[in-house]
Design a protein around this motif. Structure first.
Motif, short mmCIF file in Angstrom:
data_model
loop_
_atom_site.label_atom_id
_atom_site.label_comp_id
_atom_site.label_asym_id
_atom_site.label_seq_id
_atom_site.Cartn_x
_atom_site.Cartn_y
_atom_site.Cartn_z
N MET A 1 0.81 -1.48 0.40
CA MET A 1 0.07 0.19 0.10
C MET A 1 0.72 0.86 0.04
O MET A 1 2.05 1.11 0.48
CB MET A 1 -0.99 0.01 1.58
N SER A 2 0.21 1.99 -1.21
CA SER A 2 0.98 3.01 -0.73
C SER A 2 0.45 4.49 0.41
O SER A 2 -0.25 4.18 0.94
CB SER A 2 0.95 4.28 -2.03
N LYS A 3 2.21 4.95 0.72
CA LYS A 3 1.36 5.82 1.82
C LYS A 3 0.28 6.96 1.86
O LYS A 3 -1.07 7.36 2.64
CB LYS A 3 2.47 7.24 1.86
N LYS A 4 0.24 7.37 0.44
CA LYS A 4 -1.47 8.34 0.23
C LYS A 4 -2.84 6.86 0.93
O LYS A 4 -3.85 7.61 1.67
CB LYS A 4 -1.59 8.49 -1.13
N ASN A 5 -2.83 5.72 0.67
CA ASN A 5 -3.90 4.68 0.69
C ASN A 5 -4.04 4.87 2.11
O ASN A 5 -4.69 4.90 3.15
CB ASN A 5 -3.68 3.72 0.11
N ILE A 6 -2.67 4.47 2.67
CA ILE A 6 -2.00 4.55 4.57
C ILE A 6 -3.10 5.63 4.71
O ILE A 6 -4.13 5.38 6.23
CB ILE A 6 -1.24 3.85 4.63
N LEU A 7 -2.67 6.76 4.77
CA LEU A 7 -3.03 8.37 5.21
C LEU A 7 -4.17 8.18 4.96
O LEU A 7 -5.49 9.07 6.19
CB LEU A 7 -2.49 8.94 4.89
N THR A 8 -5.03 7.96 3.95
CA THR A 8 -6.24 7.81 3.75
C THR A 8 -7.42 7.04 4.69
O THR A 8 -8.18 7.83 5.05
CB THR A 8 -6.49 7.86 1.92
N ILE A 9 -7.00 6.01 4.91
CA ILE A 9 -7.87 4.67 5.16
C ILE A 9 -7.66 5.07 6.77
O ILE A 9 -8.68 4.75 7.56
CB ILE A 9 -6.82 3.47 4.73
N SER A 10 -6.55 4.90 7.47
CA SER A 10 -6.41 5.43 8.92
C SER A 10 -6.81 6.83 9.20
O SER A 10 -7.79 7.28 10.27
CB SER A 10 -4.87 5.89 8.87
N SER A 11 -7.45 8.03 8.16
CA SER A 11 -8.26 9.22 8.42
C SER A 11 -9.59 8.58 8.56
O SER A 11 -10.40 9.20 9.13
CB SER A 11 -7.47 10.08 7.55
N VAL A 12 -9.97 7.87 7.57
CA VAL A 12 -11.27 7.49 7.53
C VAL A 12 -11.44 6.27 8.76
O VAL A 12 -12.73 6.80 9.66
CB VAL A 12 -11.73 6.83 6.67
N LEU A 13 -11.10 5.81 9.41
CA LEU A 13 -11.25 5.23 10.38
C LEU A 13 -11.13 6.18 11.74
O LEU A 13 -11.56 5.99 12.73
CB LEU A 13 -9.83 4.08 10.65
N LEU A 14 -10.53 7.01 11.56
CA LEU A 14 -10.10 7.75 13.39
C LEU A 14 -11.89 9.22 13.30
O LEU A 14 -11.73 9.32 13.78
CB LEU A 14 -8.56 9.12 13.50
N ILE A 15 -12.16 9.48 11.80
CA ILE A 15 -13.15 10.06 12.53
C ILE A 15 -14.36 8.77 12.63
O ILE A 15 -15.30 9.58 13.66
CB ILE A 15 -13.97 10.65 10.69
N ILE A 16 -14.36 8.02 12.17
CA ILE A 16 -15.56 6.43 12.14
C ILE A 16 -14.93 6.39 14.28
O ILE A 16 -16.08 6.50 14.84
CB ILE A 16 -15.59 5.19 11.66
N LEU A 17 -13.91 6.36 14.24
CA LEU A 17 -13.84 6.09 15.63
C LEU A 17 -14.42 7.37 16.02
O LEU A 17 -14.82 7.09 17.53
CB LEU A 17 -12.48 5.70 16.13
N GLY A 18 -14.01 8.50 16.26
CA GLY A 18 -14.57 9.14 17.16
C GLY A 18 -15.45 9.71 17.23
O GLY A 18 -16.93 9.71 17.87
N ILE A 19 -16.77 9.29 15.96
CA ILE A 19 -17.49 9.54 15.98
C ILE A 19 -18.31 8.12 17.29
O ILE A 19 -19.22 8.96 17.54
CB ILE A 19 -18.90 9.12 14.41
N VAL A 20 -18.30 7.35 17.11
CA VAL A 20 -18.32 5.97 17.89
C VAL A 20 -18.10 6.71 19.20
O VAL A 20 -18.73 5.82 20.49
CB VAL A 20 -17.00 4.91 17.06
N MET A 21 -17.12 7.12 19.39
CA MET A 21 -16.59 7.16 20.96
C MET A 21 -17.70 8.43 21.79
O MET A 21 -18.23 8.21 22.79
CB MET A 21 -15.64 7.65 20.98
N ILE A 22 -18.06 9.29 20.87
CA ILE A 22 -19.20 10.12 21.19
C ILE A 22 -20.25 9.35 20.93
O ILE A 22 -21.54 10.15 22.16
CB ILE A 22 -19.25 11.37 19.50
#
Length: 55
Positions: A1-22
């Protein structure tokens, strides 16, 4: 996986986890102790993306 894909996936997952935490903190804070687990998963995702940036 390229760096761009990793950063995109991780940012989407962090947003989802933030919503779940709230959601869990707002409705199930006294019943369920999942926020520490979800926060830990978030830290693993941040570490994974930062490790990808270093290489």
């Amino acid at each position: 996986m390229s760096k761009k894909n990793i950063l995109t996936i991780s940012s989407v997952l962090l947003i989802i986890l933030g919503i779940v935490m709230i959601y869990i903190g707002g409705f199930y804070a006294l019943k369920v102790m999942l926020p520490p687990i979800i926060t830990g998963i978030g830290f693993f995702i941040v570490a994974w993306s930062l490790n990808a940036l270093k290489k």
